[in-house]
Design a protein around this motif. Structure first.
Motif, PDB file in Angstrom:
ATOM      1  N   VAL A  22       0.831  -1.203   0.000  1.00 30.09           N
ATOM      2  CA  VAL A  22       0.000   0.000   0.000  1.00 30.09           C
ATOM      3  C   VAL A  22       0.867   1.256   0.000  1.00 30.09           C
ATOM      4  N   GLU A  26       0.670   4.061  -2.807  1.00 33.62           N
ATOM      5  CA  GLU A  26       0.327   5.412  -2.366  1.00 33.62           C
ATOM      6  C   GLU A  26       1.355   6.430  -2.864  1.00 33.62           C
ATOM      7  N   GLU A  27       2.629   6.073  -2.795  1.00 34.18           N
ATOM      8  CA  GLU A  27       3.667   6.975  -3.284  1.00 34.18           C
ATOM      9  C   GLU A  27       3.558   7.152  -4.792  1.00 34.18           C
ATOM     10  N   ARG A  30       0.712   9.442  -5.528  1.00 32.01           N
ATOM     11  CA  ARG A  30       1.094  10.822  -5.215  1.00 32.01           C
ATOM     12  C   ARG A  30       1.882  11.444  -6.373  1.00 32.01           C
ATOM     13  N   GLY A  95      -6.363   6.841  -5.615  1.00 28.03           N
ATOM     14  CA  GLY A  95      -6.154   7.385  -4.276  1.00 28.03           C
ATOM     15  C   GLY A  95      -7.242   6.958  -3.315  1.00 28.03           C
ATOM     16  N   VAL A  98      -6.668   3.283  -2.406  1.00 25.11           N
ATOM     17  CA  VAL A  98      -5.572   3.145  -1.445  1.00 25.11           C
ATOM     18  C   VAL A  98      -6.074   3.453  -0.032  1.00 25.11           C
ATOM     19  N   GLY A  99      -6.848   4.528   0.109  1.00 21.30           N
ATOM     20  CA  GLY A  99      -7.389   4.878   1.417  1.00 21.30           C
ATOM     21  C   GLY A  99      -8.296   3.797   1.981  1.00 21.30           C
ATOM     22  N   LYS A 102      -6.228   0.802   3.169  1.00 18.85           N
ATOM     23  CA  LYS A 102      -5.589   1.108   4.451  1.00 18.85           C
ATOM     24  C   LYS A 102      -6.569   0.929   5.602  1.00 18.85           C
TER      25      LYS A 102
END
Length: 223
Positions: A22, A26-27, A30, A95, A98-99, A102
């Motif tokens: 993750v 996430e990176e 971004r 995005g 990903v959230g 998590k």
């Protein structure tokens, strides 16, 4: 008691690897959101780790995580073919996914269960990505593990999928092989820890030993 400790240890290994995946995605998201082009150098590793998370989550009995990781993989694969004007929506969706993953990992770490409600909310926010239901059984991995190796058709299907994946993504091999080697190393060390813990060492030291093994291997690779 020992079986319960073993399950907790295996869950810890899954969560450790899932959080690393993750963090990588996430990176990448971004960087994409900041305007970086979805080049193969950027996107291919993200496709590989999303594919890895999909398989690991399904194997450990977390079909909702697996389903979201599958959509992440598909969106990432399609991203290089999109125009600048078309990218904002899929990047936003990545995005969001990903959230959600998590939050699901937090839920799994807390009580061992997926929070399917937040997945339903994700589906509602992105119906174009989750239009077709994906049948996944929470017991799939467990059932196959106890099948005695008789499900040859499933093995053949997986091998065919791997052949197709590498034929279409030949540039992913340099990323996939080190990841596969690392997973095999972690699995080997984890099994050794489990074996030793059944006769001598307490189970509490197992997760720390596995984490130390992973960190040491990564340190060797970076050196």
């Amino acid at each position: 008691m020992l079986e319960e400790q073993d399950n907790e240890f295996i869950l810890g290994i899954f969560l450790m690897e899932a959080w690393e995946t993750v963090a990588a995605v996430e990176e990448g998201v971004r960087r994409l959101a900041a305007g970086e082009a979805p080049s193969p150098e950027l996107v291919t590793p993200l496709v590989v780790v999303s594919h890895r998370l999909k398989g690991a989550a399904g194997l450990h009995g977390y079909p909702a995580v697996s389903a979201v990781a599958l959509v992440m993989e598909e969106v990432l694969e399609a991203l290089p073919a999109t125009t600048d004007n078309e990218r904002s929506r899929p990047i936003q969706a990545l995005g969001d996914m990903v959230g959600v993953v998590k939050r699901m990992l937090d839920s799994i770490g807390a009580d061992g269960r997926e929070n399917t409600e937040i997945v339903s909310e994700l589906h509602a926010r992105h119906p174009e990505l989750f239009a077709a239901p994906r049948p996944l059984s929470p017991a799939t991995g467990t059932a196959r593990a106890g099948n005695g190796g008789t499900d040859q058709g499933e093995v053949d299907r997986m091998l065919t999928e791997l052949d197709r994946f590498f034929a279409e993504h030949a540039d992913s091999v340099p990323y996939f092989v080190p990841e596969a080697a690392e997973h095999l190393d972690v699995m080997t060390r984890s099994l050794l820890v489990l074996e030793q813990s059944s006769t001598a060492a307490p189970m509490e030291g197992g997760a720390a030993a596995a984490g130390e093994a992973t960190s040491r291997r990564r340190g060797d690779q970076s050196a």
